[in-house]
Design an enzyme around this catalytic site. Sequence first.
Site, mmCIF file in Angstrom:
data_model
loop_
_atom_site.group_PDB
_atom_site.id
_atom_site.type_symbol
_atom_site.label_atom_id
_atom_site.label_comp_id
_atom_site.label_asym_id
_atom_site.label_seq_id
_atom_site.Cartn_x
_atom_site.Cartn_y
_atom_site.Cartn_z
ATOM 1 C CG ASP A 160 -2.273 0.616 0.952
ATOM 2 O OD1 ASP A 160 -2.363 1.480 0.059
ATOM 3 O OD2 ASP A 160 -3.238 0.260 1.651
ATOM 4 C CG ASP A 221 -9.671 1.315 -0.782
ATOM 5 O OD1 ASP A 221 -8.688 1.233 -1.545
ATOM 6 O OD2 ASP A 221 -9.575 1.341 0.455
#
Length: 434
Positions: A160, A221
């Site tokens: 990430d 997301d």
Amino acid sequence: MVKTGVSLVVTICALIYPVHLLDNGLAQTPTMGWLHWERFMCNVDCVNDPHNCISEQLYMQMADIMVQEGWKEAGYEYVCIDDCWLAHERDSQDRLQPDPTRFPSGIKKLADYVHSKGLKLGIYQDVGNLTCAGYPGSHGYYDLDAETFADWGVDLLKFDGCNFGTLDILVEGYKNMSRALNSTGRNILYSCEWPLYLWPFHQPNYTDIRQYCNHWRNYGDVYDSWQSVKSIIDWTASHQNLIVPVAGPGGWNDPDMLVIGNFGLSWDQQVSQMAMWVIMAAPLLMSNDLRSIDSKSKMLLQNKHLIAINQDPLGRQGYRIGRVNSFDVWERPLSDGRYAFAVLNRQEIGGPRQFPLLLATLPSWKTCHPECRVTQILPSYQDLGVQNLFSALKLTINPSGTVLFTVTLNEGLAAEQKWNWNMTKKRKTPNSVF
């Protein structure tokens, strides 16, 4: 003039056959598996919610079900841990460690368990000082963390991009972790979020990203809602000229998780997400509860015809070829001269609508010259038979639903063309008996 021509050829070749520095031989087709985040998020309350908290039990149960209920056989092979698996501090040797209460056996034992099922284990870390949920990040520890993952037997790293500090740290961090993974000697699939974190500042260099990552997130997301899924599809279409050319065996654009089998999508919207992820040659990483998924969603996710398209060895990502009357038409080239098409009904009011399709109007019309076989895959399997260039197909599509079909050169015609080609070749071959 010659130099310009050569430069153009080199540029085109670089797009078709990108240099790939991440020398792991993985992701020759889009990755398939299960990832905890969208469904289970950062639930660390194992006292009050032991069935759904982020713990070794959750991943062991998912691994068991993936084998027992046909997911492994269908092609889903990775069981992936996302954020919140870590302890809040590194150990005395600066190595990462899992939360001791929720992962009492350790990640190595969990990896061994997953491997004993014939599956692979994925894990999560972050390029910055902290993960998105506030656990220790990898900045300053790339080599050590890569070695740790390799020692544990990890097969995939989702990396990430939270808390990265500066853009230089972000970019170099992704590259450094790629090199560190390579140096371990273990083939670890590398899933990046590099371009996602660059877009607010400038357009990413996808040729560069492709050299270091096996797949990469471009957009925010996914949520368990049609609005979220639709926004990802629209972003992909609006940037397709930039991102489609770099996708292919070894490296893929990742539109994020499949949320099929959860709460927010209607049946038609589940069909649409599956259809579009297949057309986009996307990694198929489910985020749902396989312990309680309904049979209809399970059937959709395990559909062998859809998975075959997604995993097609040609490795070409599909793209939108038109928008008309609130219908989007997408095309994906497949191996053996075949094509897959998806027609998405964007209208979200009223009832089913008909989309008239004339095969001669498609960019790949030569596949149907003079005739071809058309097979509908979604929303239900149906052989539409042999069609010609001027066959008018009428597709009936529900609001927010999708029809997906394949077009194949008619088998009889294909065999005849192959025979003619072989005869021509033999006649031109020295010492031929003909």
